[in-house]
Design an enzyme around this catalytic site. Structure first.
Site: not given
Ligand SMILES: [Fe+2]
Ligand SMILES: [Fe+2]
Length: 371
Positions: A232-233, A236, A286, A314
């Protein structure tokens, strides 16, 4: 069919032959036992009845009868015996060894003709029945053969399916191994850039799987959620450390920058063969139920199911663990924040599932604590 008339060549035989010929029958007139046998051996299908007239020896008669009876091709040809031996012959004995009918001299010509005619008719009908029986037997044989072949084909098909099954299993396993290693490579990239430890990813993955399973979604879906939630991230990796590792709250500008991890992550994998579900998790985790989330402002069920599930997992994990910008909240406070987000941030149905299974959630949390 023809009449095979066997006599001694005398006048009486001629009379008999003429009676039949002048009606509508074809007669083969033979005077020698061996000639009669030859015809019976070579052209059995032409003969419809055998007439044995006295005159040749009694032994020859019996020999001929046995000859007819002993061959598959002639055994049912009716034999009419004309008794001219008077008291010498035991008719019962003749009938016993298979003679069809007999006549004793003197007899009526008309009756003689009818007896011969009937015998041929009887034999013709008998042959028709026999042919029909043969045909049925042959059909049964074919049927049995077809069944046998069908069985054989089924057996081969089963074997083939078994082999195909093995191949598919092996292929699926290989594909899963490849996917898992790809995901873990992406996760590792993420670890260098995020304040999270690897345990965050594992817990989110297990919480999400739990919610999916308990909500009753199918096994494959739950398996995929578990497999792809860790991604999911991944976006980043594209956000600078200054922002990622900043202690305390973000400025509005910094937050806008942070939000980009969603699209960066999506762009990283959008052309990959990863399933749609993985892309949805990355792009929409999100989004909020009331439409106030980012990046697309999707609302309610517009947000893909997998993303709604991962959102709960999350946020719960972020709340209950320490981050560079905050301490871990107490469980009660975290649950209160989730509850406050019912129908605002989170899908109310999925949130119910999460709360209904809080014991299992806490077990996962306990088993996967940060070191
Ligand atoms: Fe995220
Ligand atoms: Fe996360």
């Amino acid at each position: 069919m023809k009449v095979l008339l066997i006599d001694d060549g005398g006048l009486f035989g001629k009379v008999l032959r003429d009676i039949l010929i002048t009606k509508d029958l074809e007669v083969v007139n033979i005077t020698q036992k061996k000639d009669a046998m030859k015809i019976l051996d070579e052209k059995p299908d032409e003969i419809g009845v055998v007439i044995l007239d006295g005159g040749i020896s009694l032994n020859d008669h019996i020999g001929l009868i046995n000859h007819v009876k002993n061959s598959d091709r002639t055994e049912y040809i009716p034999i009419i015996f004309i008794d001219s031996y008077n008291e010498v012959v035991n008719i019962e004995e003749f009938l016993n060894i298979g003679v069809y009918d007999y006549l004793k001299k003197p007899f009526d010509n008309g009756i003689f003709y009818l007896k011969v005619k009937n015998a041929i008719k009887y034999y013709e009908n008998f042959k028709k029945l026999k042919d029909a029986k043969n045909k049925i037997e042959k059909m049964n044989l074919n049927l049995r053969e077809n069944y046998r072949r069908a069985d054989e084909l089924n057996r081969r098909l089963e074997e083939k399916n078994k082999i195909l099954g093995f191949l598919v299993d092996a292929r699926t396993e290989e594909l899963e191994r490849m996917t898992t290693s790809l995901i873990s490579a992406l996760e590792n990239a993420n670890l260098y850039n995020d304040e999270n430890t690897g345990k965050h990813i594992i817990r989110v993955s297990l919480y999400a799987e739990l919610i999916s399973e308990k909500a009753g979604f199918d096994k494959l879906f739950s398996k995929k959620i578990k497999m792809y939630a860790p991604l999911h991230d991944i976006g980043k990796v594209g956000i600078s450390d200054n922002i990622l590792k900043k202690p305390g709250r973000y400025t509005e500008e910094e937050f806008e920058e942070m939000k980009k991890h969603v699209t960066i992550g999506y762009n990283m994998i959008k052309d990959s063969p990863l399933p749609k579900l993985a892309k949805e998790i990355i792009l929409y985790h999100h989004e909020k139920w009331d439409g106030t989330g980012y990046t697309n402002g999707l609302k309610g069920e517009e947000i893909p199911l997998a993303a709604r599930i991962v959102a709960i997992a999350d946020v719960f994990d972020a709340l209950t663990t320490k981050r560079t910008y905050k301490e871990a909240f107490s469980l009660m406070k975290a649950l209160k924040i989730l509850e406050d987000g019912r129908g605002k941030h989170f899908d109310p149905f999925l949130l119910d599932i999460f709360f209904d299974n809080i014991d299992s959630v806490l077990e996962i949390r306990e088993e996967n604590k940060d070191e």
